[in-house]
Design an enzyme around this catalytic site. Structure first.
Site, PDB file in Angstrom:
ATOM      1  N   GLU A  60      47.403  34.386  35.248  1.00  0.00           N
ATOM      2  CA  GLU A  60      47.443  35.405  36.296  1.00  0.00           C
ATOM      3  C   GLU A  60      48.804  36.089  36.341  1.00  0.00           C
ATOM      4  O   GLU A  60      48.911  37.295  36.479  1.00  0.00           O
ATOM      5  CB  GLU A  60      47.141  34.759  37.650  1.00  0.00           C
ATOM      6  N   HIS A  61      49.876  35.311  36.250  1.00  0.00           N
ATOM      7  CA  HIS A  61      51.233  35.848  36.270  1.00  0.00           C
ATOM      8  C   HIS A  61      51.908  35.490  34.951  1.00  0.00           C
ATOM      9  O   HIS A  61      51.949  34.325  34.578  1.00  0.00           O
ATOM     10  CB  HIS A  61      52.063  35.256  37.408  1.00  0.00           C
TER      11      HIS A  61
END
Length: 351
Positions: free
Chosen positions: A279-280
């Protein structure tokens, strides 16, 4: 992928591609625990809410909703720099949201409190080590919350969704959380509206603890071309966990799901990062903007040493839309949505 060396592995010892991972669903334990909390709060109301907070947060104040004087006291306890930072961040959030809104042609979604006919905005935040989180209360106040409650976790969402003797039932719930919060939102969907079905958060490459503290099941992964950097990073994380207020959560995530992997080249690092599809993704290289071409599978890219994941999440707050990666035996991959949000993080925070 060849020649990669695991400097730290997950405790479950599942290498990438052999375990069914992802966040689309919850484990049986999470399902059962959340269902029990919802049913108990629905039946016993405030008594159940207080019972769960005494159990999970060691928190049992006279009232969970803060009075105006308590809010004023919390704001007054914040340093001037903290208040200035909060207001600056909220200006960034509004500017970003307004820019997004201008691009919407099919419909409009007002996101700021006090608009779009939202009569009452209720803000909930958990206590930190048994104390009112003053800065968070200040941020909620300046964001326009009409009510501020020191409640968090499954019990807060269940109380808002079901309603209790003191907590009026709400119509819509938005906000992040760990696997338990994601599951209670899933189970209450339909009875109340929710923003999105979100799973556990992930971070890859840098800022290993900023996301790990979100819950005990949060993967934090470092990929590096230097075995020395990887080894020293592990030592630094362990040292930080000795003084971090959220060490209980972050430490559990790091111990159980943390990984550090050394690869021979930067090209191999990008390939492996694409397989993780986190996600990051924070990129700390001499030429971080290479990632805009090399990274296809990510929710948001954070480019360069001045682009911290926590700054991006907390100071810009654009919504990440990610189609979760499913890893099976044949490594079948669905490519996550790679929206402009990835580039915006880098442009705003990194230059």
């Amino acid at each position: 992928m060849t020649d990669k060396k695991y400097l730290k592995t997950r405790l479950d010892h599942h290498p990438l591609g052999t375990a069914v991972t992802g966040t689309a669903g919850s484990t049986p334990d999470v399902l059962a625990i959340v269902r029990d909390v919802i049913d108990t709060i629905r039946k016993d109301g405030d008594i159940a809410v207080r019972k769960y907070f005494e159990k999970f947060d060691k928190w049992s104040p006279r009232a969970f909703r803060l009075s105006k004087s308590e809010i004023d006291k919390a704001i007054a306890a914040c340093p001037k720099q903290t208040i200035d930072d909060i207001k600056n961040v909220q200006r960034n959030v509004r500017a970003f949201a307004e820019a997004q809104r201008k691009s919407i042609t099919d419909f409009e979604l007002e996101i700021r409190p006090g608009v779009a006919d939202v009569q009452t905005v209720v803000g909930c935040t958990p206590p930190i080590l048994g104390k009112i989180p003053n800065a968070t209360v200040a941020a909620m106040y300046y964001a326009g919350a009409d009510e501020i409650w020191v409640l968090g976790g499954v019990q807060a969402v269940a109380a808002m969704a079901c309603g209790t003797e003191t907590m009026p039932k709400v119509y819509f719930i938005a906000g992040p959380g760990n696997a338990f919060v994601a599951e209670v939102k899933r189970q209450m969907f339909g009875e109340v509206g929710i923003d999105i079905f979100a799973g556990q958060t992930e971070v890859l490459v840098g800022a290993l603890l900023s996301q790990a503290e979100r819950g005990p099941d949060t993967p934090a992964v470092l990929i590096t071309t230097s075995e020395k950097v990887g080894t020293e990073s592990i030592k630094m994380v362990d040292k930080m966990l000795e003084m971090l207020p959220t060490a209980t959560l972050a430490g559990t995530s790091w111990k159980t799901f943390g990984e550090a992997i050394a690869v021979p080249t930067l090209e191999e690092a990008f390939k492996l990062a694409n397989e993780y599809a986190s996600e990051h993704v924070q990129v700390l290289t001499r030429h971080p903007r290479e990632a805009l071409e090399k990274m296809q599978n990510s929710g948001a890219l954070f480019l360069g040493e001045k682009t911290c994941v926590s700054y991006g999440d907390k100071a810009i707050f654009c919504l990440l839309v990610v189609n979760r990666l499913t890893l099976l035996g044949d490594r079948h991959k669905s490519r996550p949505a790679h929206s402009k949000s990835s580039e915006i993080y880098g442009w705003i925070m990194g230059r």
